[in-house]
Design a protein around this motif. Structure first.
Motif, PDB file in Angstrom:
ATOM      1  N   LYS A 210      -3.772  -5.799  -9.290  1.00  0.00           N
ATOM      2  CA  LYS A 210      -4.384  -4.721  -8.598  1.00  0.00           C
ATOM      3  C   LYS A 210      -3.618  -3.964  -7.444  1.00  0.00           C
ATOM      4  CE  LYS A 210      -9.261  -6.038  -9.789  1.00  0.00           C
ATOM      5  NZ  LYS A 210     -10.524  -6.525  -9.142  1.00  0.00           N
ATOM      6  N   SER A 211      -3.778  -2.577  -7.559  1.00  0.00           N
ATOM      7  CA  SER A 211      -2.810  -1.843  -6.446  1.00  0.00           C
ATOM      8  C   SER A 211      -4.022  -0.732  -5.843  1.00  0.00           C
ATOM      9  CB  SER A 211      -1.638  -1.390  -7.125  1.00  0.00           C
ATOM     10  OG  SER A 211      -1.082  -0.446  -5.915  1.00  0.00           O
ATOM     11  N   PRO A 212      -3.826  -0.605  -4.551  1.00  0.00           N
ATOM     12  CA  PRO A 212      -4.569   0.582  -3.943  1.00  0.00           C
ATOM     13  C   PRO A 212      -3.711   1.630  -3.771  1.00  0.00           C
ATOM     14  CG  PRO A 212      -3.782  -0.943  -2.314  1.00  0.00           C
ATOM     15  CD  PRO A 212      -3.311  -1.583  -3.312  1.00  0.00           C
ATOM     16  N   THR A 213      -2.387   1.719  -4.427  1.00  0.00           N
ATOM     17  CA  THR A 213      -1.478   2.839  -4.472  1.00  0.00           C
ATOM     18  C   THR A 213      -1.544   3.434  -5.838  1.00  0.00           C
ATOM     19  OG1 THR A 213       0.437   1.518  -5.054  1.00  0.00           O
ATOM     20  CG2 THR A 213      -0.155   1.694  -2.615  1.00  0.00           C
ATOM     21  N   GLU A 214      -0.827   4.673  -6.033  1.00  0.00           N
ATOM     22  CA  GLU A 214      -0.619   5.371  -7.158  1.00  0.00           C
ATOM     23  C   GLU A 214       0.180   4.572  -8.235  1.00  0.00           C
ATOM     24  OE1 GLU A 214      -0.038   9.250  -6.448  1.00  0.00           O
ATOM     25  OE2 GLU A 214      -2.309   9.660  -5.774  1.00  0.00           O
ATOM     26  N   TYR A 215       1.024   3.452  -7.848  1.00  0.00           N
ATOM     27  CA  TYR A 215       2.049   2.904  -8.592  1.00  0.00           C
ATOM     28  C   TYR A 215       1.942   1.429  -8.301  1.00  0.00           C
ATOM     29  CZ  TYR A 215       3.847   2.984  -3.830  1.00  0.00           C
ATOM     30  OH  TYR A 215       3.685   2.966  -2.360  1.00  0.00           O
ATOM     31  N   GLU A 216       2.530   0.626  -9.401  1.00  0.00           N
ATOM     32  CA  GLU A 216       2.838  -0.882  -8.935  1.00  0.00           C
ATOM     33  C   GLU A 216       4.063  -1.032  -8.288  1.00  0.00           C
ATOM     34  OE1 GLU A 216       2.222  -3.458 -12.666  1.00  0.00           O
ATOM     35  OE2 GLU A 216       1.885  -1.674 -13.657  1.00  0.00           O
ATOM     36  N   VAL A 217       3.679  -1.595  -7.166  1.00  0.00           N
ATOM     37  CA  VAL A 217       5.055  -2.069  -6.365  1.00  0.00           C
ATOM     38  C   VAL A 217       5.784  -3.146  -7.124  1.00  0.00           C
ATOM     39  CG1 VAL A 217       5.742  -3.505  -4.470  1.00  0.00           C
ATOM     40  CG2 VAL A 217       3.699  -1.840  -4.296  1.00  0.00           C
ATOM     41  N   ALA A 218       7.103  -3.197  -7.136  1.00  0.00           N
ATOM     42  CA  ALA A 218       7.769  -3.795  -8.081  1.00  0.00           C
ATOM     43  C   ALA A 218       9.225  -4.269  -7.360  1.00  0.00           C
ATOM     44  CB  ALA A 218       8.622  -3.112  -9.365  1.00  0.00           C
ATOM     45  N   ASN A 219       9.056  -4.905  -5.786  1.00  0.00           N
ATOM     46  CA  ASN A 219       9.973  -5.437  -5.109  1.00  0.00           C
ATOM     47  C   ASN A 219      10.218  -6.960  -5.791  1.00  0.00           C
ATOM     48  OD1 ASN A 219       9.737  -3.443  -3.340  1.00  0.00           O
ATOM     49  ND2 ASN A 219       8.175  -4.538  -2.057  1.00  0.00           N
ATOM     50  N   LYS A 220       9.320  -7.414  -6.455  1.00  0.00           N
ATOM     51  CA  LYS A 220       9.656  -8.651  -7.251  1.00  0.00           C
ATOM     52  C   LYS A 220       9.309  -8.774  -8.813  1.00  0.00           C
ATOM     53  CE  LYS A 220      10.566 -10.601  -3.195  1.00  0.00           C
ATOM     54  NZ  LYS A 220       9.595 -11.813  -2.701  1.00  0.00           N
ATOM     55  N   PHE A 221       9.700  -9.558  -9.528  1.00  0.00           N
ATOM     56  CA  PHE A 221       9.444  -9.480 -11.178  1.00  0.00           C
ATOM     57  C   PHE A 221       8.935 -10.775 -11.326  1.00  0.00           C
ATOM     58  CE2 PHE A 221      12.427  -6.219 -10.168  1.00  0.00           C
ATOM     59  CZ  PHE A 221      12.058  -5.061 -10.981  1.00  0.00           C
ATOM     60  N   GLY A 222       8.186 -10.897 -12.661  1.00  0.00           N
ATOM     61  CA  GLY A 222       7.909 -11.757 -13.116  1.00  0.00           C
ATOM     62  C   GLY A 222       8.248 -11.824 -14.825  1.00  0.00           C
ATOM     63  N   VAL A 223       8.087 -13.106 -15.091  1.00  0.00           N
ATOM     64  CA  VAL A 223       8.573 -13.447 -16.678  1.00  0.00           C
ATOM     65  C   VAL A 223       7.252 -14.070 -17.278  1.00  0.00           C
ATOM     66  CG1 VAL A 223       9.961 -14.408 -18.201  1.00  0.00           C
ATOM     67  CG2 VAL A 223      11.230 -13.400 -16.150  1.00  0.00           C
TER      68      VAL A 223
END
Length: 421
Positions: A210-223
């Motif tokens: 979940k994100s309170p912003t209008e975008y997904e933060v992607a400083n880190k990644f997952g697989v």
């Protein structure tokens, strides 16, 4: 009469599974539910169980999910799909009274309110064994995420264990490579990472998407990865997993501080199966997850700053380094033994389900929260007047540790799942 049927398809394929020559396909699913909960809804019911033992029961009406599928085949292997979901019949943010030691009201904010895009992707298919999908996609970790439509489980609500510890339905923006080869289906995904600021003691990593912003933060990644096997008629066996870093996948992206010192590695493994044959449907799953650096989350700035949208009360800042959920359900179609019902395509499953889960499976810090350990049993019926509609009823019982009050309930619902075009 003994019959053998194919195990179900992955939910990630649902949007396009009906295309069948139509360039445009429209479908969806939805649920309406009534619940009678024979236990207290007081937020202090775990901290002062004795004084809430005889509290009155309470009723709830809900529309957990109402979903619209849209897909279009552009030709030459290019397709588009989307899944638009309305959760609980509303939009915007919601206030939730936490059953916690402080009985704190918290605002639940989801990206886009409670109208969500669970899928929104463009796909290029090179062959049956090679497809690339990019956009907002289902993350098929565990049984429920891979098969989350309401006719894919017997209980009125989604299976409780996975729905407690994992995002459900888990959907994120990323890219996927998937395909089918003989009796195998496989998929590998690269996704935006989870946000550890949203992890909580009572739901482990569930809110990490979940994100309170209008975008997904992607400083880190997952697989994430999943493989399913269909070699045995009627049986599907699946193995899935996820790995990614979560600390620092927030806003602002700090140059110094605790978020630069720790990774918050999330590792999840899940095994699940579905058997459909001889008038039986049996489903089961086992999920285990580990969160690295969990003991440091309580000190992270965004979780302690009251002005932050990620702020949590002092108790909810504590997150376990381990969580698990196991469950199994089985149902038999008694109408299979009644010729007239069988000819009309009606089915009536008598079912039972058992599950156990704990989002706080390993204590962090000085406090223990034994009410997090839940064993749940449910028995009930699913009546299918036709293939696309189910009327569900169940009696369920949560068994908590001895110092707490058990939580029985009666749930009734009606659901549909199908395509209109």
């Amino acid at each position: 009469m003994a019959t053998v049927s194919h195990a179900q398809e992955s939910a990630a394929d649902s949007v396009m599974s009906h295309a069948g020559g139509n360039r445009l396909s429209v479908g969806g699913y939805g649920e309406v539910v009534f619940s009678r909960n024979f236990y207290s809804d007081n937020p202090f019911r775990y901290n002062d169980a004795a004084n809430h033992k005889n509290d009155p029961s309470h009723n709830r009406l809900d529309i957990p999910h109402a979903v619209i599928y849209l897909s279009y085949d552009f030709g030459r292997g290019w397709t588009f799909g989307t899944e638009i979901e309305f959760e609980h019949g509303g939009t915007g943010s919601a206030e939730e009274l936490e059953a916690d030691e402080f009985a704190e009201w918290e605002q639940e904010t989801e990206k886009g309110g409670e109208v969500e895009l669970e899928q929104f992707w463009i796909q290029k298919s090179f062959a049956r064994w090679a497809n690339i999908k990019a956009g907002h996609i289902v993350v098929p970790v565990g049984l429920t995420n891979a098969h989350h439509e309401p006719l894919q489980f017997f209980t009125v609500y989604r299976p409780e264990g996975e729905n407690t510890i994992l995002p459900c339905t888990w959907h994120q923006t990323g890219i996927s490579f998937w395909g089918r080869q003989k009796d195998w289906r496989y998929e590998v995904q690269l996704l935006a990472g989870l946000n550890s600021d949203q992890f909580t003691r009572s739901n482990w990593i569930k809110n990490g998407t979940k994100s309170p912003t209008e975008y997904e933060v992607a400083n880190k990644f997952g697989v994430s990865a999943r493989v399913d096997n269909y070699s045995i008629p009627g049986l599907r066996i699946g193995l899935s997993g996820y790995y990614g870093h979560s600390i620092g996948n927030s806003s602002p992206n700090e140059a110094t501080g605790l978020t630069t010192m720790y990774k918050g590695a999330v590792a999840i493994g899940a095994l699940d199966f579905t058997y459909k044959g001889h008038n039986w449907i049996v489903r089961g799953q086992a999920d285990y997850g580990h969160l690295g650096d969990a003991e440091h989350l309580m000190d992270m700035y965004n979780r302690t700053n009251k002005k932050s949208p990620f702020h949590h009360s002092s108790s909810m800042r504590t997150v376990s380094s381990e969580a698990y959920a196991v469950g199994i359900e089985a149902g038999y179609d008694i109408f299979s033994q009644i010729r007239d019902m069988r000819k009309r395509g009606e089915r009536l499953f008598l079912f039972g389900r058992y599950e156990q889960y704990d989002p706080y499976a390993k204590q962090v810090g000085a406090s223990s929260y034994d009410y997090s350990v839940v064993r749940r049993m449910a028995v009930g019926v699913n009546y299918y007047p036709m293939k696309q509609i189910a009327v569900k009823a169940e009696y369920s019982h949560r068994f908590l540790k001895g110092q707490y009050n058990n939580e029985p309930s009666l749930n009734i619902g009606i659901a549909y799942e199908g395509f209109f075009l």
